[in-house]
Design an enzyme around this catalytic site. Sequence first.
Site, PDB file in Angstrom:
ATOM      1  N   HIS A 308       0.846  -1.187   0.000  1.00 39.73           N
ATOM      2  CA  HIS A 308       0.000   0.000   0.000  1.00 39.73           C
ATOM      3  C   HIS A 308       0.877   1.231   0.000  1.00 39.73           C
ATOM      4  O   HIS A 308       1.935   1.230   0.625  1.00 39.73           O
ATOM      5  CB  HIS A 308      -0.912   0.019   1.236  1.00 39.73           C
ATOM      6  CG  HIS A 308      -2.065   0.940   1.086  1.00 39.73           C
ATOM      7  ND1 HIS A 308      -1.979   2.282   1.370  1.00 39.73           N
ATOM      8  CD2 HIS A 308      -3.313   0.722   0.624  1.00 39.73           C
ATOM      9  CE1 HIS A 308      -3.144   2.839   1.103  1.00 39.73           C
ATOM     10  NE2 HIS A 308      -3.975   1.922   0.649  1.00 39.73           N
ATOM     11  N   ASP A 366      -7.952  -5.551   0.102  1.00 37.37           N
ATOM     12  CA  ASP A 366      -8.441  -6.313  -1.043  1.00 37.37           C
ATOM     13  C   ASP A 366      -8.078  -7.786  -0.972  1.00 37.37           C
ATOM     14  O   ASP A 366      -8.646  -8.612  -1.682  1.00 37.37           O
ATOM     15  CB  ASP A 366      -7.877  -5.724  -2.348  1.00 37.37           C
ATOM     16  CG  ASP A 366      -8.507  -4.390  -2.647  1.00 37.37           C
ATOM     17  OD1 ASP A 366      -9.661  -4.210  -2.259  1.00 37.37           O
ATOM     18  OD2 ASP A 366      -7.838  -3.532  -3.234  1.00 37.37           O
TER      19      ASP A 366
HETATM   20  N1  CMC Z   1       4.244  -7.440  -4.907  1.00 39.47           N
HETATM   21  C1  CMC Z   1       5.587  -7.422  -5.055  1.00 39.47           C
HETATM   22  N2  CMC Z   1       6.353  -6.319  -4.860  1.00 39.47           N
HETATM   23  C2  CMC Z   1       5.721  -5.189  -4.507  1.00 39.47           C
HETATM   24  C3  CMC Z   1       4.320  -5.127  -4.344  1.00 39.47           C
HETATM   25  C4  CMC Z   1       3.577  -6.311  -4.551  1.00 39.47           C
HETATM   26  N3  CMC Z   1       2.241  -6.321  -4.390  1.00 39.47           N
HETATM   27  N4  CMC Z   1       3.954  -3.871  -4.008  1.00 39.47           N
HETATM   28  C5  CMC Z   1       5.094  -3.162  -3.969  1.00 39.47           C
HETATM   29  N5  CMC Z   1       6.162  -3.951  -4.274  1.00 39.47           N
HETATM   30  C6  CMC Z   1       7.572  -3.558  -4.278  1.00 39.47           C
HETATM   31  C7  CMC Z   1       7.906  -2.718  -5.511  1.00 39.47           C
HETATM   32  O1  CMC Z   1       8.354  -3.535  -6.570  1.00 39.47           O
HETATM   33  C8  CMC Z   1       8.960  -1.782  -4.986  1.00 39.47           C
HETATM   34  O2  CMC Z   1      10.177  -2.499  -4.954  1.00 39.47           O
HETATM   35  P1  CMC Z   1      11.573  -1.710  -5.196  1.00 39.47           P
HETATM   36  O3  CMC Z   1      11.673  -0.723  -4.055  1.00 39.47           O
HETATM   37  O4  CMC Z   1      12.589  -2.796  -5.133  1.00 39.47           O
HETATM   38  O5  CMC Z   1      11.453  -1.048  -6.530  1.00 39.47           O
HETATM   39  C9  CMC Z   1       8.547  -1.530  -3.535  1.00 39.47           C
HETATM   40  O6  CMC Z   1       7.771  -2.677  -3.146  1.00 39.47           O
HETATM   41  C10 CMC Z   1       7.698  -0.252  -3.353  1.00 39.47           C
HETATM   42  O7  CMC Z   1       6.608  -0.327  -4.270  1.00 39.47           O
HETATM   43  P2  CMC Z   1       6.009   0.942  -5.009  1.00 39.47           P
HETATM   44  O8  CMC Z   1       5.371   0.500  -6.286  1.00 39.47           O
HETATM   45  O9  CMC Z   1       7.022   2.037  -5.091  1.00 39.47           O
HETATM   46  O10 CMC Z   1       4.893   1.377  -3.993  1.00 39.47           O
HETATM   47  P3  CMC Z   1       3.648   2.278  -4.304  1.00 39.47           P
HETATM   48  O11 CMC Z   1       3.336   2.981  -3.046  1.00 39.47           O
HETATM   49  O12 CMC Z   1       3.872   3.096  -5.523  1.00 39.47           O
HETATM   50  O13 CMC Z   1       2.523   1.187  -4.689  1.00 39.47           O
HETATM   51  C11 CMC Z   1       0.664  -0.249  -4.599  1.00 39.47           C
HETATM   52  C12 CMC Z   1       1.493   0.812  -3.859  1.00 39.47           C
HETATM   53  C13 CMC Z   1      -0.595  -0.549  -3.779  1.00 39.47           C
HETATM   54  C14 CMC Z   1       0.242   0.302  -5.977  1.00 39.47           C
HETATM   55  C15 CMC Z   1       1.525  -1.514  -4.776  1.00 39.47           C
HETATM   56  O14 CMC Z   1       1.910  -2.015  -3.505  1.00 39.47           O
HETATM   57  C16 CMC Z   1       0.808  -2.610  -5.582  1.00 39.47           C
HETATM   58  O15 CMC Z   1       0.861  -2.574  -6.811  1.00 39.47           O
HETATM   59  N6  CMC Z   1       0.131  -3.600  -4.875  1.00 39.47           N
HETATM   60  C17 CMC Z   1      -0.648  -4.594  -5.573  1.00 39.47           C
HETATM   61  C18 CMC Z   1      -1.992  -4.027  -5.979  1.00 39.47           C
HETATM   62  C19 CMC Z   1      -2.929  -3.866  -4.794  1.00 39.47           C
HETATM   63  O16 CMC Z   1      -3.111  -4.785  -3.999  1.00 39.47           O
HETATM   64  N7  CMC Z   1      -3.588  -2.687  -4.710  1.00 39.47           N
HETATM   65  C20 CMC Z   1      -4.606  -2.409  -3.710  1.00 39.47           C
HETATM   66  C21 CMC Z   1      -4.241  -1.316  -2.758  1.00 39.47           C
HETATM   67  S1  CMC Z   1      -5.365  -1.279  -1.331  1.00 39.47           S
HETATM   68  C22 CMC Z   1      -6.887  -0.830  -2.000  1.00 39.47           C
HETATM   69  C23 CMC Z   1      -6.932   0.579  -2.464  1.00 39.47           C
HETATM   70  O17 CMC Z   1      -6.789   1.498  -1.627  1.00 39.47           O
HETATM   71  O18 CMC Z   1      -7.140   0.812  -3.650  1.00 39.47           O
END
Ligand code: CMC
Length: 431
Positions: A308, A366
Amino acid sequence: MADTKRTATLTLDGKTYELPVLSPTVGPDVIDIRKLYGQADVFTYDPGFTSTAACESAITYIDGDKGELLYRGYPIDQLAEKSHYLEVCYLLLNGELPTRQQMEDFEYRITRHTMLHEQIQYFFRGFRRDAHPMATMVGVVGALSSFYHDSLDINDPWQREVASMRLIAKLPTIAAWAYKYSIGQPFVYPRNELSYAENFLHMCFSVPAEPYHVEPALAKAMDRIFTLHADHEQNASTSTVRLAGSSGANPFACIAAGIACLWGPAHGGANQACLEMLREIGSVDRIPEFIARAKDKNDPFRLMGFGHRVYKNFDPRAKVMKESADEVLELLGIHNNPTLQVAKELERIALHDEYFVSKKLYPNVDFYSGIILEAMGFPTSMFTPIFALSRTVGWISQWKEMIGDPTGKIGRPRQLYTGATFRDYVDVDAR
Ligand code: CMC
């Protein structure tokens, strides 16, 4: 928002600029850069708004490190346990919990707006039967502005109020009808003696051919899902609603924009994507393969339902949702479902795996909501529409707050331009 009398100093090209520091009631202070461009001729750069507060808000507070979520100051776990969705709607919209009389009036008003203009049926019928219900919802909610002309004037507080009531009341009907349409069953009209959650289940699962009894425990679980999704401060879809609304667009158009943004798999679409991923994994012995893929920098695959932007601790909504999932599965006698087994094992492994632990990737809301919704009989395509109907109150509360903010301006981000500089047009023969 209080001026702390502190300032941050920026030094650039030998000149210094004093930037005011503002304090929220709780949470990190913010550096006020509103005058920076005028004074120093520079912008700030923050793709994805990871460090930027785009507005002042008194609705929802998240402490991502503690894993805390407050609606108007009240913690989500207390609201999920002691309150109910319509009371939470009142709280989000008005700032305070209602008295008994206020609650009765509010429920009465919402209940009287649940029907859709009859002509909207024909609008539904224009969609292909195999349309995703989110596609139908974006279209139908946007189209409400062509049906309810008496609540489009955003400068009239009464019209804003009526539009808010209409949206909260009609979204369950629209979501349920999008579902009914997709499975070829007749639309079911709302019933005013049922609660908000019961009514939604009734409109989704009853058919004219036989009576339908809403199981109270399932209605309670449904209501809790609505409550847990009701608002989440300045997330992508809420920011979309605010941005759309900042131009003066009508509320129905703004909420349609929010629904469109919510659909993406990184946001509300994650609940559908998560369940589909659990099914694709299929059995516990295949989990390591998917964990390895999630860690692989060259593979775009992510574990859906994990991570998240704000929570760097257990998502407090996920805790409540997990309890609800256990209750619902127990009630329905589902114990050995393979999807559930994969989910439980995946959760166990991810909570101990160095990659997920070090990056603070916990299961989010989720991860569990899909399990409950599937057990209740919803197809995966309905998961995000249910999120959308629950979040409508949050979007509307934030939209109303924005409209009422005297410092409000049209949302207009700046950019770091990296394209071509000035060049003269070249005639086609000379290219
Ligand atoms: N699986 C594997 N690696 C992950 C994941 C994941 N689900 N989420 C983040 N990472 C890694 C990412 O690759 C990055 O690694 P590095 O630092 O080595 O590059 C690190 O963790 C930080 O990730 P980020 O993409 O910079 O984080 P963000 O804050 O931009 O993204 C997120 C947040 C929710 C989009 C992401 O965690 C994600 O894509 N999760 C899966 C989709 C999901 O479950 N979304 C629902 C969110 S809760 C409901 C809502 O509020 O909508």
